[in-house]
Scaffold this motif. Structure first.
Motif, PDB file in Angstrom:
ATOM      1  N   GLN A  89       1.145  -0.873  -0.198  1.00 29.48           N
ATOM      2  CA  GLN A  89      -0.032  -0.202   0.019  1.00 29.48           C
ATOM      3  C   GLN A  89       0.821   1.055   0.052  1.00 29.48           C
ATOM      4  O   GLN A  89       1.642   1.033   0.632  1.00 29.48           O
ATOM      5  CB  GLN A  89      -0.736   0.277   1.272  1.00 29.48           C
ATOM      6  CG  GLN A  89      -1.792  -0.948   1.507  1.00 29.48           C
ATOM      7  CD  GLN A  89      -2.823  -1.237   2.530  1.00 29.48           C
ATOM      8  OE1 GLN A  89      -1.543  -1.633   3.750  1.00 29.48           O
ATOM      9  NE2 GLN A  89      -3.722  -0.458   2.739  1.00 29.48           N
ATOM     10  N   ASN A 133       0.834  -8.576 -14.001  1.00 25.37           N
ATOM     11  CA  ASN A 133      -0.515  -9.562 -13.532  1.00 25.37           C
ATOM     12  C   ASN A 133      -0.539 -10.755 -15.022  1.00 25.37           C
ATOM     13  O   ASN A 133      -1.299  -9.893 -15.908  1.00 25.37           O
ATOM     14  CB  ASN A 133      -1.315  -8.438 -13.740  1.00 25.37           C
ATOM     15  CG  ASN A 133      -2.077  -9.554 -13.243  1.00 25.37           C
ATOM     16  OD1 ASN A 133      -3.055 -10.926 -13.407  1.00 25.37           O
ATOM     17  ND2 ASN A 133      -3.718  -8.445 -12.896  1.00 25.37           N
ATOM     18  N   ASP A 136      -3.642 -11.391 -16.232  1.00 22.85           N
ATOM     19  CA  ASP A 136      -4.358 -10.377 -16.569  1.00 22.85           C
ATOM     20  C   ASP A 136      -6.191 -10.271 -15.640  1.00 22.85           C
ATOM     21  O   ASP A 136      -6.352 -10.515 -15.643  1.00 22.85           O
ATOM     22  CB  ASP A 136      -5.450  -9.758 -18.200  1.00 22.85           C
ATOM     23  CG  ASP A 136      -3.904  -8.626 -18.731  1.00 22.85           C
ATOM     24  OD1 ASP A 136      -3.725  -7.906 -17.918  1.00 22.85           O
ATOM     25  OD2 ASP A 136      -4.014  -8.899 -20.158  1.00 22.85           O
ATOM     26  N   GLU A 137      -5.488 -11.140 -14.450  1.00 20.04           N
ATOM     27  CA  GLU A 137      -7.134 -11.667 -13.826  1.00 20.04           C
ATOM     28  C   GLU A 137      -7.734 -10.170 -12.780  1.00 20.04           C
ATOM     29  O   GLU A 137      -6.452  -9.380 -12.347  1.00 20.04           O
ATOM     30  CB  GLU A 137      -5.781 -12.185 -12.262  1.00 20.04           C
ATOM     31  CG  GLU A 137      -5.413 -13.303 -13.313  1.00 20.04           C
ATOM     32  CD  GLU A 137      -4.374 -14.328 -12.096  1.00 20.04           C
ATOM     33  OE1 GLU A 137      -5.488 -15.641 -11.396  1.00 20.04           O
ATOM     34  OE2 GLU A 137      -4.151 -13.933 -11.721  1.00 20.04           O
ATOM     35  N   SER A 138      -8.247 -10.060 -13.146  1.00 21.72           N
ATOM     36  CA  SER A 138      -9.118  -8.683 -12.318  1.00 21.72           C
ATOM     37  C   SER A 138      -8.805  -8.830 -10.171  1.00 21.72           C
ATOM     38  O   SER A 138      -8.333  -7.325 -10.634  1.00 21.72           O
ATOM     39  CB  SER A 138     -10.342  -8.890 -12.326  1.00 21.72           C
ATOM     40  OG  SER A 138     -11.311  -9.830 -11.516  1.00 21.72           O
ATOM     41  N   GLN A 139      -8.753  -9.605  -9.655  1.00 27.87           N
ATOM     42  CA  GLN A 139      -8.813  -9.086  -8.480  1.00 27.87           C
ATOM     43  C   GLN A 139      -6.262  -8.811  -8.015  1.00 27.87           C
ATOM     44  O   GLN A 139      -7.148  -8.577  -6.899  1.00 27.87           O
ATOM     45  CB  GLN A 139      -9.414  -9.913  -7.436  1.00 27.87           C
ATOM     46  CG  GLN A 139      -9.767 -11.155  -7.848  1.00 27.87           C
ATOM     47  CD  GLN A 139      -9.149 -12.109  -8.561  1.00 27.87           C
ATOM     48  OE1 GLN A 139      -8.544 -11.999  -9.097  1.00 27.87           O
ATOM     49  NE2 GLN A 139      -9.775 -13.597  -8.209  1.00 27.87           N
ATOM     50  N   LYS A 140      -5.995  -9.109  -8.747  1.00 30.67           N
ATOM     51  CA  LYS A 140      -4.737  -9.412  -8.218  1.00 30.67           C
ATOM     52  C   LYS A 140      -4.001  -8.419  -8.547  1.00 30.67           C
ATOM     53  O   LYS A 140      -4.410  -7.736  -9.732  1.00 30.67           O
ATOM     54  CB  LYS A 140      -4.228 -10.843  -9.193  1.00 30.67           C
ATOM     55  CG  LYS A 140      -2.659 -11.177  -9.015  1.00 30.67           C
ATOM     56  CD  LYS A 140      -1.946 -12.954  -9.819  1.00 30.67           C
ATOM     57  CE  LYS A 140      -2.213 -13.991  -8.696  1.00 30.67           C
ATOM     58  NZ  LYS A 140      -2.528 -15.410  -9.404  1.00 30.67           N
ATOM     59  N   ALA A 141      -2.835  -8.555  -8.029  1.00 33.41           N
ATOM     60  CA  ALA A 141      -1.369  -7.205  -7.734  1.00 33.41           C
ATOM     61  C   ALA A 141      -1.122  -7.314  -8.699  1.00 33.41           C
ATOM     62  O   ALA A 141      -0.835  -8.706 -10.218  1.00 33.41           O
ATOM     63  CB  ALA A 141      -1.191  -7.593  -6.862  1.00 33.41           C
TER      64      ALA A 141
END
Ligand SMILES: *Cc1c(COP(=O)(O)O)cnc(C)c1O
Length: 228
Positions: A89, A133, A136-141
């Protein structure tokens, strides 16, 4: 979960041997792959067993945990290196720049700006890898593949950050090799020398495809609790 020190040493020796074998099998120079021992969630005395067995490069996922665990270990083993491999973060960038020797999870403009600001302020510069990524996974960093050129350009031109390489975590349900090959191609295209890829289950394939850093946790330290 608290393995006896000799167990950690034994597993470490086996992993080191497997890495050397994979290097030899795939025509990689011996020693061209750095073992990052992923010690997240494991207490200091378990990490210490790995240090006593000669391991010097470690991976951690959490800033708070590292802050609690590493200062005392570093005093005892001043040549130990600690790499942040988990998501970061922006509001923890100051602590991360202070604590870590390398950050593998730079993945967006706001974080790059904050890391650059902290490097200026602290006069201390961790080595930096950009996490991609690749699935291209939606929730992955990780920066999407399409966004990598712009992020690298920002780091290099506007912020003066020396990015050393790329990191990826393939989707759990995919065969990993195409993701490793893609990461290797992206690194080549952008003139980056470090490739952080491969974990306990797939480091052989990663070494075949050019990994310079393999991040191995459970094969050294045993199974982790549910948090990780
Ligand atoms: C936990 C973790 C690892 C280690 O995974 P193992 O399967 O235990 O080897 C490697 N990389 C990242 C980014 C991790 O979060």
């Amino acid at each position: 979960m608290n393995d006896a020190p000799d167990t950690v040493a034994t597993r470490l020796a086996a992993i080191r041997a497997a890495i050397r074998l994979a290097e030899a099998d795939h025509g990689r120079p011996p020693g061209s792959t750095t073992l990052v021992a992923v010690s997240k969630t494991f207490p200091a005395e378990v990490v210490r067993a790995a240090l006593v067995a000669g391991q010097r490069v470690f991976g951690e996922n959490y800033v708070q945990e590292s802050k609690a665990k590493w200062p005392a270990l570093r005093e005892e083993f001043p040549d130990a290196e600690v790499h942040l491999i988990g998501p970061l973060q922006s509001n923890k960038a100051a602590e991360a720049v202070r604590l870590f020797d390398a950050i593998h999870s730079l993945d967006r403009e706001s974080l790059a700006r904050e890391i650059a600001r902290q490097i200026d302020r602290q006069g201390r510069a961790p080595r930096l890898l950009v996490q991609v990524n690749t699935g291209d996974e939606s929730q992955k960093a990780g920066v999407p593949v399409a966004g990598l050129p712009a992020l690298l350009d920002l780091c290099r031109s506007a912020l003066g950050l020396a990015v050393e390489g790329l990191m990826c975590i393939p989707p759990v349900d995919d065969p990993p090799s195409p993701h490793f090959a893609l990461l290797a191609r992206l690194a080549r295209d952008h003139g980056l020398r470090s490739l952080s890829m491969g974990m306990s289950a797939d480091f052989g394939a990663a070494i075949q495809l050019g990994a310079t850093h393999v991040r191995i946790g459970s094969a050294i330290f045993g199974a982790r609790g549910p948090r990780a």
